[in-house]
Enzyme design. Structure first.
Site, PDB file in Angstrom:
ATOM      1  N   LYS A  67       0.814  -1.081  -0.165  1.00 25.74           N
ATOM      2  CA  LYS A  67      -0.002   0.090   0.201  1.00 25.74           C
ATOM      3  C   LYS A  67       0.931   1.297  -0.017  1.00 25.74           C
ATOM      4  CE  LYS A  67      -3.995   1.833   2.582  1.00 25.74           C
ATOM      5  NZ  LYS A  67      -5.055   1.416   3.573  1.00 25.74           N
ATOM      6  N   SER A 142      -9.565   1.537   2.324  1.00 30.46           N
ATOM      7  CA  SER A 142      -8.944   2.397   1.528  1.00 30.46           C
ATOM      8  C   SER A 142      -7.803   1.338   0.697  1.00 30.46           C
ATOM      9  CB  SER A 142      -8.445   3.398   2.316  1.00 30.46           C
ATOM     10  OG  SER A 142      -7.337   2.767   3.248  1.00 30.46           O
ATOM     11  N   SER A 166      -9.743  -0.817   6.669  1.00 30.39           N
ATOM     12  CA  SER A 166      -9.565  -0.627   5.208  1.00 30.39           C
ATOM     13  C   SER A 166      -8.542  -1.928   4.620  1.00 30.39           C
ATOM     14  CB  SER A 166      -8.364   0.571   5.157  1.00 30.39           C
ATOM     15  OG  SER A 166      -9.192   1.678   5.038  1.00 30.39           O
TER      16      SER A 166
HETATM   17  N1  GLN Z   1     -13.006   3.408   5.512  1.00 34.71           N
HETATM   18  C1  GLN Z   1     -12.797   3.810   6.694  1.00 34.71           C
HETATM   19  C2  GLN Z   1     -12.544   5.446   6.802  1.00 34.71           C
HETATM   20  O1  GLN Z   1     -12.679   5.982   5.855  1.00 34.71           O
HETATM   21  C3  GLN Z   1     -11.535   3.109   7.263  1.00 34.71           C
HETATM   22  C4  GLN Z   1     -10.210   3.890   6.728  1.00 34.71           C
HETATM   23  C5  GLN Z   1      -9.144   3.028   6.942  1.00 34.71           C
HETATM   24  O2  GLN Z   1      -9.309   1.798   7.724  1.00 34.71           O
HETATM   25  N2  GLN Z   1      -8.077   3.534   7.057  1.00 34.71           N
HETATM   26  O3  GLN Z   1     -12.501   6.042   7.677  1.00 34.71           O
END
Ligand code: GLN
Length: 462
Positions: A67, A142, A166
């Site tokens: 990532k 993400s 994410s």
């Molecule tokens: N989708 C969640 C958010 O937007 C989690 C993000 C993440 O885990 N980095 O906050």
């Protein structure tokens, strides 16, 4: 797709050479990435190091996509943000060092929502990633680039980060395994911070065995991350009790997801030495709002460093006459919409007068959620829940509606609030799209979690 151990076997027997293995992945990327957009930058030189690795190393033959918020020395690391388009990592993240030492190599950096904020990889400054299972749909986020790369066979494993889901939500959307470790078991050194009290790094993989292998490599105390500690081995029981929390079968959940979960539960109920019972986690409905407030608060503090002085857009100098102007220019032009939205919200919830009403209140809820789990784990060994309330949605469907978007995380944020380990395993398909189930265990009970995960994985593959 072969497991990492099977790949090692093939390499040792000479059925495939390291160069051929890499060539397969590179040609897959070449063929597919134009459409899928999972990979932001290729790391050809780093991948070639496979030839120098010890054949007996535990991660020999593991070819990683990383990532783009995890630092690999000398390489680009954008966090999906225009602000860091030209940034080069000055050192290796601890997780990267560990993987290198154990024989793994890196083939590319993966697309992601800007600074890991999002549930669809539509918030990247470098274009959306598409779900390889259906190119009209999002891969989740993400870590959407990682999940898509694993699902589309561009690598055999990936490393993502999980702050509220994410790793897990995109794993579910792309039909792969995604694991978030117990908070504090994996070092965050060299990982760009989103919300520091939630962030954990973990693998996205083709199967539970590979995910466990990667976790075994990256875990452990690190003097560069003071919250880390070593994991003690836990005893795995022959016969396990699985709790299904009634609060996770919420209204508004898609019928297909519900059905897939019910079918998956029915399958494991048939297994010997697995007992399923209902449990209650009464504060679940407050989890998402508490997460949103604590997350945004921490985001607003962490993202303050992108000020155009330490990190920022590259302008011809002098880009600004005053400090104020420099901030406005860098932050105003550099951050995307979602990042700005969260910085504003977090600055508000941390400001005098609102701090007690929002931030402190959210922290109290966080404790209640953790206590719910403590109670439940007195009765059961693991907890089984749906991964997401919906099937992978269409690109563009939720971009104008941040609340609907945030609802995607409803089942995953609780593990971050309570610091628990959680793993997603594909448990079925509906309308040709994958459905994931989530297994949670108590803090530091990774051994118990992986044992259960392997049993369920087997039952769901039958
Ligand atoms: N989708 C969640 C958010 O937007 C989690 C993000 C993440 O885990 N980095 O906050």
């Amino acid at each position: 797709m072969k497991t990492i151990k099977e790949t090692q076997e093939s390499l040792r027997k000479g059925e495939i050479s390291p160069d051929e293995l890499l060539a397969q992945f590179f040609s897959r990327i070449e063929e597919r990435n134009g459409e899928v957009n999972a990979i932001l930058s290729l790391l050809e030189k780093k991948a070639k190091e496979i030839g120098e690795k010890d054949e007996k190393a535990p991660l020999y033959g593991a070819v990683f996509v990383i990532k783009d918020n995890i630092l690999i020395k000398g390489e680009s690391c954008t966090a999906g943000s225009k602000l860091l388009e030209h940034y080069r990592a000055p050192f290796d993240a601890t997780v990267i060092e560990k993987i290198k030492e154990e024989g793994g190599v890196f083939i590319g950096k993966a697309n992601m929502d800007e600074f890991a904020m999002g549930s669809s990889t539509e918030n990247s400054a470098f274009g959306v990633t598409r779900n390889p299972r259906d190119l009209e749909r999002v891969p989740g986020g993400s870590s959407g680039g990682c999940a898509a790369a694993v699902a589309d066979e561009m690598c055999n494993v990936a490393l993502g980060s999980d702050t509220g889901g994410s790793i897990r939500q995109p794993a579910a959307f792309c039909g792969v395994v995604g694991f978030k470790p117990t908070y504090g078991t994996v070092s965050r050194s060299g990982v760009m911070s989103m919300a520091s009290s939630f962030d954990q790094v973990g693998p996205l993989a083709n199967n539970v065995e590979d995910a466990e292998l990667v976790f075994e490599t990256i875990k452990g105390k690190d003097h560069r991350d003071s919250v880390t500690s070593d994991l003690k081995r836990k005893k795995v029981k022959k016969s396990i009790k699985v709790g299904v929390p009634r609060e996770y079968f919420v209204e508004g959940m898609e019928q297909e997801v519900k059905e897939a979960l019910e079918e998956a539960i029915a399958k494991i109920e048939k297994e010997k030495e697995i007992e399923v019972e209902e449990v209650s986690l009464p504060h679940t409905t407050y989890a998402l709002p508490a997460y949103e407030i604590i997350m945004a608060s921490e985001v607003s503090a962490n993202l303050a460093r992108y000020d155009g002085i330490r990190y920022g857009l590259e302008f011809e100098r002098p880009a600004a006459q005053t400090i104020q102007e420099a901030y406005l220019k860098n932050r105003g032009e550099g951050f995307g919409k979602e990042a700005r939205r969260r910085i504003l919200l977090g600055t508000y919830t941390l400001s005098a007068g609102y701090y007690d009403a929002y931030y402190i209140k959210a922290q109290k809820i966080r404790s209640l959620i953790a206590e719910d789990f403590d109670e439940a784990f007195k009765e059961v060994d693991v907890i089984l829940t749906p991964a997401t309330p919906t099937l992978p949605f269409k690109i563009g469907e939720k971009v104008e509606d941040p609340l609907a978007m945030h609802l995607s995380d409803i089942f995953t944020v609780t593990a971050n609030l309570a610091g628990l380990p959680g793993i997603i395993i594909p448990c079925g398909e509906k309308k040709g799209l994958p459905v994931g189930a989530q297994i949670l265990a108590n803090r530091f009970y990774e051994d118990v979690l992986f044992d259960a995960a392997k049993r369920f994985e087997k039952a769901w593959q039958k």
